[in-house]
Design a protein around this motif. Structure first.
Motif, short mmCIF file in Angstrom:
data_model
loop_
_atom_site.label_atom_id
_atom_site.label_comp_id
_atom_site.label_asym_id
_atom_site.label_seq_id
_atom_site.Cartn_x
_atom_site.Cartn_y
_atom_site.Cartn_z
N PHE A 1 0.84 -1.21 0.00
CA PHE A 1 0.00 0.00 0.00
C PHE A 1 0.87 1.26 0.00
O PHE A 1 2.03 1.23 0.41
CB PHE A 1 -0.92 0.00 1.23
N CYS A 2 0.28 2.37 -0.44
CA CYS A 2 1.02 3.64 -0.47
C CYS A 2 1.39 4.06 0.96
O CYS A 2 0.72 3.68 1.92
CB CYS A 2 0.15 4.76 -1.04
N CYS B 1 -1.34 5.01 3.81
CA CYS B 1 -2.62 4.36 3.49
C CYS B 1 -3.19 3.69 4.74
O CYS B 1 -2.46 3.11 5.53
CB CYS B 1 -2.42 3.32 2.41
N HIS C 1 -5.18 1.05 4.77
CA HIS C 1 -5.37 -0.40 4.64
C HIS C 1 -4.47 -1.18 5.60
O HIS C 1 -4.91 -2.13 6.25
CB HIS C 1 -5.09 -0.86 3.21
N CYS D 1 -7.87 -1.40 -4.18
CA CYS D 1 -6.62 -1.51 -3.41
C CYS D 1 -6.66 -2.69 -2.44
O CYS D 1 -5.61 -3.21 -2.05
CB CYS D 1 -6.32 -0.21 -2.69
N LEU E 1 -4.49 -5.79 -2.91
CA LEU E 1 -3.06 -5.83 -2.58
C LEU E 1 -2.80 -6.67 -1.32
O LEU E 1 -1.66 -6.91 -0.96
CB LEU E 1 -2.52 -4.41 -2.39
N ASN F 1 -12.84 4.89 2.24
CA ASN F 1 -11.91 6.02 2.12
C ASN F 1 -12.43 7.05 1.12
O ASN F 1 -11.69 7.78 0.50
CB ASN F 1 -10.49 5.54 1.78
N GLY G 1 -9.76 4.05 -4.85
CA GLY G 1 -8.31 4.27 -4.76
C GLY G 1 -7.56 3.75 -5.96
O GLY G 1 -6.85 4.49 -6.65
N THR H 1 -7.85 6.01 5.29
CA THR H 1 -7.19 7.12 4.61
C THR H 1 -6.70 6.73 3.23
O THR H 1 -6.31 5.58 2.99
CB THR H 1 -5.96 7.57 5.42
N CYS H 2 -6.69 7.71 2.33
CA CYS H 2 -6.09 7.52 1.01
C CYS H 2 -5.37 8.82 0.63
O CYS H 2 -5.87 9.59 -0.21
CB CYS H 2 -7.14 7.17 -0.03
N PRO H 3 -4.23 9.07 1.24
CA PRO H 3 -3.53 10.34 0.96
C PRO H 3 -3.17 10.50 -0.51
O PRO H 3 -3.12 11.62 -1.01
CB PRO H 3 -2.28 10.26 1.84
N THR H 4 -2.97 9.38 -1.18
CA THR H 4 -2.57 9.45 -2.60
C THR H 4 -3.64 10.16 -3.43
O THR H 4 -3.33 11.08 -4.19
CB THR H 4 -2.32 8.04 -3.14
N ASN H 5 -4.88 9.72 -3.28
CA ASN H 5 -5.93 10.32 -4.10
C ASN H 5 -6.56 11.55 -3.44
O ASN H 5 -7.13 12.38 -4.14
CB ASN H 5 -6.99 9.28 -4.44
S1 SF4 Z 1 -4.36 4.55 -3.60
FE1 SF4 Z 1 -5.17 5.12 -1.61
S2 SF4 Z 1 -6.27 3.30 -0.88
FE2 SF4 Z 1 -4.92 2.66 -2.55
S3 SF4 Z 1 -3.03 1.97 -1.56
FE3 SF4 Z 1 -2.74 4.12 -2.11
S4 SF4 Z 1 -3.39 5.26 -0.33
FE4 SF4 Z 1 -4.17 3.19 -0.08
#
Ligand code: SF4
Lengths: 362, 256
Positions: B20-21, B24, B26, B54, B57, B124, B128, B212-216
């Motif tokens: 995971f990012c 994240c 997860h 996600c 994963l 989230n 994702g 949480t999904c900081p990436t998106n």
């Molecule tokens: S995209 Fe968002 S939900 Fe998916 S692994 Fe990255 S942080 Fe987690």
């Protein structure tokens, strides 16, 4: 020990759907998951009546996606699980069956074809051939038995469980509305009394012991991050399929040796084709008969062999060339002509076949 | 994210650090789940199903038998498994899209039938893996790739109240809660109770987790925690919504 499903071999007069339920019982199927759709409903009706008496289970699901995916769950747990569907339900069924294809899961699906496209008729057709053989976003790595009568529905439903668990590919019994709803005499029996071996299921998950301590964990996936990874996985699955395809493939044929014309049909239509060929042979015409019993894999060797010496085929089906497509691929390089007698969504009589054959031969 | 200092016993060490990012949620949910599995001693009979998105994963995350399914289809796979072998402990792990959109009929039906499985749904507020589109849980006004001007509730509806819906359609015996990665101790307890509820054969158990999904979300650490702790909780109440010993939703404890 659950009671013996069928005490003594006996002659019965049943509808095809009832036959399938009895065959699943005879094959020692453990659980059926299903969603109502005509013309397969009575498979569930008979199964739900038989199941409690024989310590078997049933779950009515919310749709065919769920019926297919719960069937996968049953198989993963190590049980002979099956479902039955038709038409638009078969369309939805392709999603779970593509997962079964990738993970080599021995699901068994009985398809009673109805008219299409879309909801069309609930009566009859042979229009689910492409869907059942190559449906889903896959490579058609499955076994499809196309039955022609009630005895075969019984025999091949038993066989479907055996082939599925032996080869670990999703397996289909492809019937149709006529077979589903008609009554016919047949002999039902306990396969064990005939020394037919029943392949034992085994669990994929939940085997004895703690993962990583007593045994490796089972971790099944169908997602790959690299193209090469997927390619490698597919090479193995396709390789396995190609290797066992010749021993799975089945067909029937007669009179093709010196034939001017060979009539090819599958499923219930092959009955009309067979009658037509017999009649024409009696009248001295050089006509042969060929019927693939497995539509996946096709009996490629035999088709090529016949196609190398026969000039013309008459392809008869209750669809617009779905069987013909499979045949053309199997007969690749042959210059034999394939004359169509396509009647999508309706039955075909022996008279129609004779008439068409005579036109071609004259 | 680096290796957790105290890795649950049921985690598979050789697949860590996980995929995971950074930041994240997860990994935190799966930590709570791992601890719950350890404490209940069910590593040998748990079967973990993960959805698409996600959540997939996690297919090799645990030393627990695992199957990765299709988008939205984890509930039926685990249902089928549990029906065939009730001795297994079936865990269906999915995202908000899998549970509330494409697989909503399966969640509703599993809940209605009171399937003896445990579903864990990670909320989230967007999709994702596919790059941050609107999900059923996207907050009003929240910007996503498919709501670039913010979610318009007139056009696209309100955030799905999943646990509340599940609580409303389940009968006695069901366990329903909403936890958050901002309170891992509580989350572990919710998940543990949900699994215990299955072990006892009481009924369907369902835990939604605010994650949480900081990436998106395109948020830094501080903004990420602010969003999950303060903004999501305006729409999604943390707490137990239904437990076998409670009479109904109104008696559930809330401590968000
Ligand atoms: S995209 Fe968002 S939900 Fe998916 S692994 Fe990255 S942080 Fe987690």
């Amino acid at each position: 020990m659950p009671s013996k499903p069928i005490q003594d071999e006996k002659r019965v007069f049943m509808t095809g759907n009832e036959v399938v339920a009895w065959a699943a019982l005879a094959a020692r199927a453990d659980i059926m998951y299903g969603y109502p759709i005509t013309p397969q409903n009575e498979i569930m009706h008979y199964w739900t009546r038989l199941a409690p008496k024989h310590d078997k289970k049933f779950l009515q699901t919310e749709d065919e996606l769920s019926a297919g995916f719960t069937t996968i769950g049953g198989v993963l747990a190590g049980f002979k699980a099956f479902t039955a569907t038709a038409g638009p339900g078969n369309t939805l069924m392709q999603e779970p069956m593509s997962m079964a294809e990738m993970m080599r899961l021995p699901t068994v699906v009985v398809v009673q074809q109805r008219g299409g496209p879309s909801t069309a008729t609930v009566i009859y057709s042979q229009q689910e051939v492409m869907l059942t053989t190559f449906g889903g976003n896959g490579e058609g790595l499955r076994i499809v038995y196309s039955t022609a009568n009630h005895q075969e529905l019984f025999d091949y439903t038993i066989k479907a469980f055996n082939s599925a668990w032996k080869y670990r590919f999703p397996t289909f019994v492809l019937g149709d509305g006529y077979q589903a709803k008609m009554r016919e005499p047949l002999t039902i029996y306990d396969p064990l009394d005939k020394n037919i071996e029943l392949v034992k299921p085994e669990p994929y998950v939940g085997k004895p012991g703690t993962p990583a301590i007593d045994r490796p964990p089972t971790q099944l996936r169908n997602t790959f991050s690299m193209e090469e990874e997927l390619f490698e996985a597919l090479q193995e699955i396709i390789g396995d399929y190609e290797k066992v395809a010749p021993e799975i493939a089945e067909y029937q044929s007669f009179g093709t040796e010196d034939a001017d014309l060979v009539i090819i049909a599958h499923g219930v239509v092959s009955r009309a084709a067979r009658l037509a060929v017999k009649e024409m042979q009696e009248n001295g015409l050089k006509v042969g008969y060929f019927r693939p019993i497995t539509l996946r894999p096709m009996p490629v060797k035999e088709i090529q062999e016949i196609a190398s010496r026969v000039k013309r085929f008459l392809v008869v089906e209750s669809a617009y060339g779905q069987l013909a497509r499979l045949l053309k691929e199997a007969a690749y390089r042959s210059t034999a002509e394939m004359v169509p007698l396509y009647k999508p969504g309706v039955g075909v009589t022996a008279e129609e076949v004779v008439k068409k054959a005579k036109e071609i031969l004259s | 994210m680096t290796i957790q200092p105290a890795m649950p016993k049921s985690w598979r060490a050789d697949t860590k650090p996980h995929k995971f990012c950074p930041g994240c949620g997860h990994g935190l949910v799966l930590k709570a789940l791992g601890q719950a599995i350890d404490e209940l001693g069910i590593q040998d009979r748990a079967v973990f199903g993960c959805d698409i998105g996600c959540s997939l994963l996690s297919w090799d995350f645990f030393n627990v038998d695992t199957v990765q399914t299709h988008h939205g289809r984890t509930n039926p796979v685990i249902t089928g498994l549990k029906r065939a072998n009730p001795d297994l402990i079936g865990i269906a792990y999915m995202g908000d899209g899998g549970g509330y959109a494409i697989g909503a009929q399966h969640l509703v039906s599993a809940a209605t039938r009171n399937e003896r499985i445990t579903a864990i749904l990670v909320n989230n507020t967007q999709y994702g893996m596919t790059g941050g589109q609107m999900a059923p849980t996207t907050l009003p006004g929240q910007k996503t790739e498919t709501t670039p001007y913010g979610r318009d509730i007139e056009q696209t509806g309100h955030p799905t109240q999943g646990p509340e819906m599940v609580a409303a359609i389940t009968k006695e015996g069901a366990y329903v809660a909403r936890g958050t990665v901002a309170n891992l101790r509580q989350l572990k307890n919710f998940i543990k109770k949900a699994l215990q509820n299955q072990i006892e054969g009481n009924g369907f158990s369902f835990v939604e987790v605010l994650s949480t999904c900081p990436t998106n979300w395109r948020t830094n650490a501080k903004e990420t925690w602010h969003f999950v702790e303060n903004e999501m909780t305006q729409y999604f109440k943390i707490g137990e919504i239904k437990a076998p010993d409670s009479k109904g939703p109104e008696e559930g404890q809330t401590n968000g």
